[in-house]
Motif scaffolding. Structure first.
Motif, short mmCIF file in Angstrom:
data_model
loop_
_atom_site.label_atom_id
_atom_site.label_comp_id
_atom_site.label_asym_id
_atom_site.label_seq_id
_atom_site.Cartn_x
_atom_site.Cartn_y
_atom_site.Cartn_z
N PHE A 119 2.92 -3.42 8.42
CA PHE A 119 1.62 -2.88 8.06
C PHE A 119 1.29 -3.34 6.65
N ARG A 120 0.11 -3.90 6.49
CA ARG A 120 -0.28 -4.50 5.21
C ARG A 120 -0.15 -3.51 4.05
N LEU A 121 -0.64 -2.29 4.23
CA LEU A 121 -0.60 -1.32 3.13
C LEU A 121 0.83 -0.82 2.87
N TRP A 122 1.70 -0.88 3.87
CA TRP A 122 3.12 -0.55 3.68
C TRP A 122 3.74 -1.58 2.74
N ASP A 123 3.39 -2.85 2.94
CA ASP A 123 3.83 -3.93 2.05
C ASP A 123 3.28 -3.71 0.64
N VAL A 124 2.01 -3.33 0.55
CA VAL A 124 1.37 -3.12 -0.75
C VAL A 124 2.02 -1.95 -1.49
N ALA A 125 2.26 -0.85 -0.78
CA ALA A 125 2.86 0.32 -1.42
C ALA A 125 4.24 0.00 -2.00
N TYR A 126 5.02 -0.76 -1.25
CA TYR A 126 6.34 -1.15 -1.73
C TYR A 126 6.22 -2.05 -2.96
N GLY A 157 -7.77 -6.18 -4.23
CA GLY A 157 -9.04 -6.00 -3.53
C GLY A 157 -9.06 -4.84 -2.56
N LEU A 158 -8.29 -3.79 -2.84
CA LEU A 158 -8.30 -2.63 -1.96
C LEU A 158 -9.65 -1.92 -2.02
N VAL A 159 -10.20 -1.62 -0.86
CA VAL A 159 -11.44 -0.83 -0.81
C VAL A 159 -11.07 0.65 -0.87
#
Length: 225
Positions: A119-126, A157-159
């Motif tokens: 999941f893209r946001l899982w990658d981002v959070a880490y 670029g998170l909305v």
């Protein structure tokens, strides 16, 4: 992994090793990435906001590059901690210990062995945990953590909806590392059992608690005008 890295280079993503083939022992051969791993001795390279933003954009570019990647039918993934959802092939370990800083200012991510559906946001959070960093350790805890979180989110670029979704993921993704090490240590699986014995599990738990206790602060930083 070979197919993924080949795809990344075919679409012009250069912040990853290039696959060269398979050796006679069945091992994947990749190009050498020159430079120095950022963590821990060169983490000061990320003190500058522009460099933190550069890393966030590298991660965004990677996520965009894999949007149209179709894994081969026989793809075998080694994802250690399943993500909360699946919308891309994720790296799963985007952290300063896997970022190489080159002598000429280029950056590249290494250690793609645990890449797989995620999941893209899982990658981002880490990544946010490691690159801000969001740490309970007094040597790494930063008074400007909330501001740096905003710098990262803006550069990626998170909305707004993604920012709201990411904040609770910060603690859960960090805590998942503690839980993984705990469970693997209980089974005697190496190298995780050794890492647990060395206190890495406690460090991840402390970081998770630090993050969870400040969720309102992170949310305010990400949503403020």
């Amino acid at each position: 992994m070979h197919a993924l890295l080949t795809h990344l280079h075919e679409v012009g993503y250069r912040a990853a090793p290039r696959p060269l083939g398979i050796d006679d022992q069945g091992r994947e051969v990749l190009t050498f990435v020159p430079g120095h791993v950022v963590w821990p001795d060169r983490f000061s390279l990320l003190d500058a906001e522009r460099h933190l933003a550069d890393v966030a954009r590298l991660i965004r570019d990677f996520h965009e590059a894999v949007q149209d990647f179709t894994p081969p039918p026989d793809a075998h993934w080694q994802v250690l901690i399943p993500a909360e959802g699946s919308d891309i092939i994720a790296h799963h370990d985007l952290a300063p210990w896997n970022l190489v800083a080159g002598d000429e200012g280029q950056w590249a991510f290494i250690d793609w062995d645990s890449a797989g559906p995620g999941f893209r946001l899982w990658d981002v959070a880490y990544a946010m945990h490691g690159f801000i960093p969001l740490s309970a350790h007094p040597d790494w805890q930063r008074p400007d953590a909330a501001h740096r979180l905003r710098v990262f989110a803006d550069a990626y670029g998170l909305v707004e909806a993604e920012r709201r979704h990411t904040v609770p993921l910060l603690g859960r993704r960090t805590r998942s590392m503690h839980d993984f090490l705990r469970d693997q240590a209980a089974r005697g699986v190496q190298p995780w059992a050794t890492l647990w014995a060395e206190g890495h599990g406690n460090a991840w738990r402390s970081d998770a608690e630090y993050i969870e206790q400040r969720e309102d602060q992170w949310m305010h930083a990400l949503l403020a005008d």
